[in-house]
Design an enzyme around this catalytic site. Structure first.
Site, PDB file in Angstrom:
ATOM      1  N   TYR A 172       0.840  -1.206   0.000  1.00  0.00           N
ATOM      2  CA  TYR A 172       0.000   0.000   0.000  1.00  0.00           C
ATOM      3  C   TYR A 172       0.875   1.256   0.000  1.00  0.00           C
ATOM      4  O   TYR A 172       0.825   2.075  -0.896  1.00  0.00           O
ATOM      5  CB  TYR A 172      -0.882   0.038   1.265  1.00  0.00           C
ATOM      6  CG  TYR A 172      -2.217  -0.664   1.168  1.00  0.00           C
ATOM      7  CD1 TYR A 172      -2.435  -1.711   0.295  1.00  0.00           C
ATOM      8  CD2 TYR A 172      -3.277  -0.277   1.997  1.00  0.00           C
ATOM      9  CE1 TYR A 172      -3.661  -2.359   0.241  1.00  0.00           C
ATOM     10  CE2 TYR A 172      -4.509  -0.909   1.943  1.00  0.00           C
ATOM     11  CZ  TYR A 172      -4.697  -1.949   1.076  1.00  0.00           C
ATOM     12  OH  TYR A 172      -5.913  -2.572   1.033  1.00  0.00           O
ATOM     13  N   GLU A 190      -7.627  -4.772   9.076  1.00  0.00           N
ATOM     14  CA  GLU A 190      -6.303  -4.525   9.660  1.00  0.00           C
ATOM     15  C   GLU A 190      -6.461  -3.979  11.070  1.00  0.00           C
ATOM     16  O   GLU A 190      -5.637  -4.211  11.940  1.00  0.00           O
ATOM     17  CB  GLU A 190      -5.521  -3.522   8.781  1.00  0.00           C
ATOM     18  CG  GLU A 190      -4.096  -3.274   9.259  1.00  0.00           C
ATOM     19  CD  GLU A 190      -3.260  -2.415   8.302  1.00  0.00           C
ATOM     20  OE1 GLU A 190      -3.756  -2.045   7.231  1.00  0.00           O
ATOM     21  OE2 GLU A 190      -2.110  -2.121   8.664  1.00  0.00           O
TER      22      GLU A 190
HETATM   23  C1  LIG Z   1       7.125  -0.868  11.039  1.00  0.00           C
HETATM   24  C2  LIG Z   1       6.168  -0.467   9.970  1.00  0.00           C
HETATM   25  C3  LIG Z   1       5.593  -1.444   9.184  1.00  0.00           C
HETATM   26  C4  LIG Z   1       4.746  -1.075   8.132  1.00  0.00           C
HETATM   27  N1  LIG Z   1       4.263  -2.070   7.311  1.00  0.00           N
HETATM   28  C5  LIG Z   1       3.581  -1.719   6.179  1.00  0.00           C
HETATM   29  C6  LIG Z   1       3.216  -2.716   5.216  1.00  0.00           C
HETATM   30  O1  LIG Z   1       3.473  -3.923   5.385  1.00  0.00           O
HETATM   31  N2  LIG Z   1       2.605  -2.304   4.095  1.00  0.00           N
HETATM   32  C7  LIG Z   1       2.275  -1.007   3.864  1.00  0.00           C
HETATM   33  O2  LIG Z   1       1.693  -0.719   2.819  1.00  0.00           O
HETATM   34  N3  LIG Z   1       2.592  -0.042   4.772  1.00  0.00           N
HETATM   35  C8  LIG Z   1       3.255  -0.370   5.915  1.00  0.00           C
HETATM   36  N4  LIG Z   1       3.618   0.598   6.825  1.00  0.00           N
HETATM   37  C9  LIG Z   1       3.358   2.008   6.494  1.00  0.00           C
HETATM   38  C10 LIG Z   1       2.387   2.706   7.415  1.00  0.00           C
HETATM   39  O3  LIG Z   1       1.069   2.388   7.098  1.00  0.00           O
HETATM   40  C11 LIG Z   1       2.688   4.211   7.265  1.00  0.00           C
HETATM   41  O4  LIG Z   1       3.974   4.431   7.821  1.00  0.00           O
HETATM   42  C12 LIG Z   1       1.684   5.062   7.987  1.00  0.00           C
HETATM   43  O5  LIG Z   1       0.448   5.017   7.327  1.00  0.00           O
HETATM   44  C13 LIG Z   1       2.166   6.549   8.065  1.00  0.00           C
HETATM   45  O6  LIG Z   1       2.514   7.011   6.812  1.00  0.00           O
HETATM   46  P1  LIG Z   1       3.943   7.695   6.535  1.00  0.00           P
HETATM   47  O7  LIG Z   1       4.997   6.832   7.131  1.00  0.00           O
HETATM   48  O8  LIG Z   1       4.021   7.995   5.077  1.00  0.00           O
HETATM   49  O9  LIG Z   1       3.938   9.050   7.364  1.00  0.00           O
HETATM   50  P2  LIG Z   1       3.220  10.415   6.931  1.00  0.00           P
HETATM   51  O10 LIG Z   1       1.842  10.105   6.452  1.00  0.00           O
HETATM   52  O11 LIG Z   1       4.116  11.159   6.023  1.00  0.00           O
HETATM   53  O12 LIG Z   1       3.125  11.148   8.313  1.00  0.00           O
HETATM   54  C14 LIG Z   1       4.238  11.864   8.884  1.00  0.00           C
HETATM   55  C15 LIG Z   1       3.763  12.478  10.190  1.00  0.00           C
HETATM   56  O13 LIG Z   1       2.685  13.392   9.932  1.00  0.00           O
HETATM   57  C16 LIG Z   1       1.536  13.056  10.688  1.00  0.00           C
HETATM   58  N5  LIG Z   1       0.318  13.283   9.893  1.00  0.00           N
HETATM   59  C17 LIG Z   1       0.093  12.897   8.606  1.00  0.00           C
HETATM   60  N6  LIG Z   1      -1.153  13.253   8.233  1.00  0.00           N
HETATM   61  C18 LIG Z   1      -1.736  13.862   9.294  1.00  0.00           C
HETATM   62  C19 LIG Z   1      -3.017  14.446   9.535  1.00  0.00           C
HETATM   63  N7  LIG Z   1      -3.972  14.434   8.593  1.00  0.00           N
HETATM   64  N8  LIG Z   1      -3.266  14.969  10.758  1.00  0.00           N
HETATM   65  C20 LIG Z   1      -2.302  14.983  11.738  1.00  0.00           C
HETATM   66  N9  LIG Z   1      -1.058  14.447  11.553  1.00  0.00           N
HETATM   67  C21 LIG Z   1      -0.792  13.882  10.370  1.00  0.00           C
HETATM   68  C22 LIG Z   1       1.691  11.563  10.970  1.00  0.00           C
HETATM   69  O14 LIG Z   1       1.003  11.176  12.139  1.00  0.00           O
HETATM   70  C23 LIG Z   1       3.202  11.431  11.160  1.00  0.00           C
HETATM   71  O15 LIG Z   1       3.567  11.803  12.474  1.00  0.00           O
HETATM   72  C24 LIG Z   1       4.434   0.279   7.910  1.00  0.00           C
HETATM   73  C25 LIG Z   1       4.998   1.259   8.728  1.00  0.00           C
HETATM   74  C26 LIG Z   1       5.848   0.913   9.749  1.00  0.00           C
HETATM   75  C27 LIG Z   1       6.457   1.996  10.587  1.00  0.00           C
END
Ligand SMILES: Cc1cc2nc3c(=O)[nH]c(=O)nc-3n(C[C@H](O)[C@H](O)[C@H](O)COP(=O)(O)OP(=O)(O)OC[C@H]3O[C@@H](n4cnc5c(N)ncnc54)[C@H](O)[C@@H]3O)c2cc1C
Length: 396
Positions: free
Chosen positions: A128, A244
């Site tokens: 995703y 999930e």
């Molecule tokens: C260990 C681990 C395993 C994972 N495994 C998978 C997997 O198997 N497959 C997969 O597809 N994904 C996976 N993920 C991804 C996970 O779903 C994303 O990391 C998560 O959705 C956050 O997205 P981002 O990392 O792009 O952070 P961003 O979306 O860029 O966010 C950065 C910061 O901004 C804040 N933020 C963003 N939008 C808002 C808002 N609207 N309001 C307030 N604050 C906000 C967030 O809380 C965060 O602190 C994994 C992540 C981790 C850390």
């Protein structure tokens, strides 16, 4: 609302307990208790034992060979597994893709993929997230262009958990740039050994290889690997996310973590008496325990409501936020409880035979603390969940 288990539920709990006592290999539960990484073989072995018992598909509908567990039965199963230090079921095939295929897949896809999920022939991972498309998932850019009876896929996924073990990946891909971003997304099933796919490890802060980047360069995917309709992937993606987020509170993990913290605090000494008798430490412990008891009750209320036909909405956001905070607080206190023994953290410590100067229970305290920073990020970050609570529950 009656939050006590019925007679049937108690009987189910006893059956799960007996199964775990009989079939959970000691080497596996020892590894989990010591917070060691499991290998693919460990997971495969455990999935096979669960499948023999009919537990791997416990939550699946009967028409697909499942036992159609109620929400309470799922809760009991997860709680008993956590208590017994059993491996968690790897969710990507069994608990994420399978419900999507059961609801939206073609008959051919159901007949082919579902049995392979249970037999362990296929290990799925979730494609995703992308750089720049995590919380804002709809802005994803990995592109699939139809050419005859294939799609040609180009782009990059990231944070792909256990992708290094997977032979299949389900992906959200962009098939159109018309209209709203959500309207141009499709759901594709892709073989990881297709030419043009490259998996690159991401090493987490505690030194483990748990997540990956997956790169796609001109990857040819047969059109029959499309799930449902083209450009309707967002609907299926959201359906998967509701699965999930079940069990997201992690009550069993926290209960087990708290018990193990208490065991440590009875052994560690502070000013000539066990740490657990230190008033400041005891107060911190009590605060977490009270929060955990309150959350466990809320969790049961949500589970009981789900069995009464009420789909959990923003309550799952509440449980996600509170559950991850409690787990992280337990990890933090566990790290502090072992004092200086938490210091000699090195990633090589993950190997079984490396010398650690402190007691065994201290060897992983810092690793676990660091690793579990992730739980307030994945499955929808806590900030995003707070946004949902603000709108849906507080009406702001
Ligand atoms: C260990 C681990 C395993 C994972 N495994 C998978 C997997 O198997 N497959 C997969 O597809 N994904 C996976 N993920 C991804 C996970 O779903 C994303 O990391 C998560 O959705 C956050 O997205 P981002 O990392 O792009 O952070 P961003 O979306 O860029 O966010 C950065 C910061 O901004 C804040 N933020 C963003 N939008 C808002 C808002 N609207 N309001 C307030 N604050 C906000 C967030 O809380 C965060 O602190 C994994 C992540 C981790 C850390």
């Amino acid at each position: 609302m009656d939050l006590n288990y019925t007679e049937d539920e108690v009987a189910f709990r006893d059956e799960v307990r007996a199964f775990l006592k009989d079939k959970l290999p000691k080497e596996l539960s020892d590894k989990i208790a010591a917070n060691k990484m499991l290998t693919k073989e460990d997971y495969d072995l455990w999935h096979a034992r669960l499948d023999d018992q009919g537990y791997l598909a416990g939550a699946w509908p009967k028409e697909f060979g499942g036992a159609e567990w109620t929400a309470v039965q799922k809760h009991i199963f997860e709680e008993e597994c956590a208590r017994a230090h059993a491996p968690r079921i790897v969710p990507f095939g069994v608990a994420m893709l399978a419900p999507v295929l059961q609801a939206f897949g073609s008959k051919e896809q159901q007949d082919y993929y579902l049995p392979r999920i249970l037999s362990g022939e296929d290990w799925w991972c979730q494609g995703y997230s992308e750089p720049g498309a995590g919380s804002d998932l709809a802005s994803l850019k990995t592109k699939a262009v139809r050419e005859g009876d294939h799609y040609i896929v180009n782009g990059q996924k990231t944070w792909t958990t256990l992708g290094q073990y997977a032979n299949k990946i389900f992906c959200l891909v962009r098939t159109s740039s018309e209209g709203k971003p959500q309207e141009g997304i499709s759901f594709l099933l892709i073989d990881m050994d297709t030419p043009g796919i490259e998996v690159r490890p991401i090493i987490l802060i505690d030194g483990v290889h748990e997540v990956n980047e997956v790169w796609f360069t001109d990857v040819k995917v047969p059109v029959e690997n499309l799930v449902g309709e083209e450009n309707k992937g967002w609907t299926y993606a959201k359906y998967l996310l509701t699965h999930e987020r079940t069990g997201i509170a992690g009550v069993g993990f926290s209960q087990e973590g708290l018990q193990s913290l208490k065991r440590v605090a009875r052994q560690e000494m502070q000013n000539g008496r066990p740490l657990i008798e230190d008033p400041l430490f005891a107060a911190r412990l009590a605060r977490i325990e009270i929060d955990l008891m309150a959350m466990a009750t809320t969790n049961l209320r949500v589970v009981a409501a789900a069995d009464a036909g009420k789909a959990p909405g923003a309550e799952s956001s509440m449980l996600k936020v509170k559950g991850s905070i409690i787990r992280q607080q337990i990890n933090d206190l566990a790290r502090r409880a072992v004092g200086p023994w938490a210091q000699p953290f090195v990633s090589e410590q993950l190997s079984d035979n490396l010398f650690h100067p402190g007691p065994d229970y201290a060897a992983k305290a810092t690793n676990v603390y660091l690793n579990n920073r992730k739980i307030s990020i994945y499955g929808g970050s806590n900030e995003v969940q707070r946004g949902i609570i603000t709108k849906a529950i507080l009406g702001l």
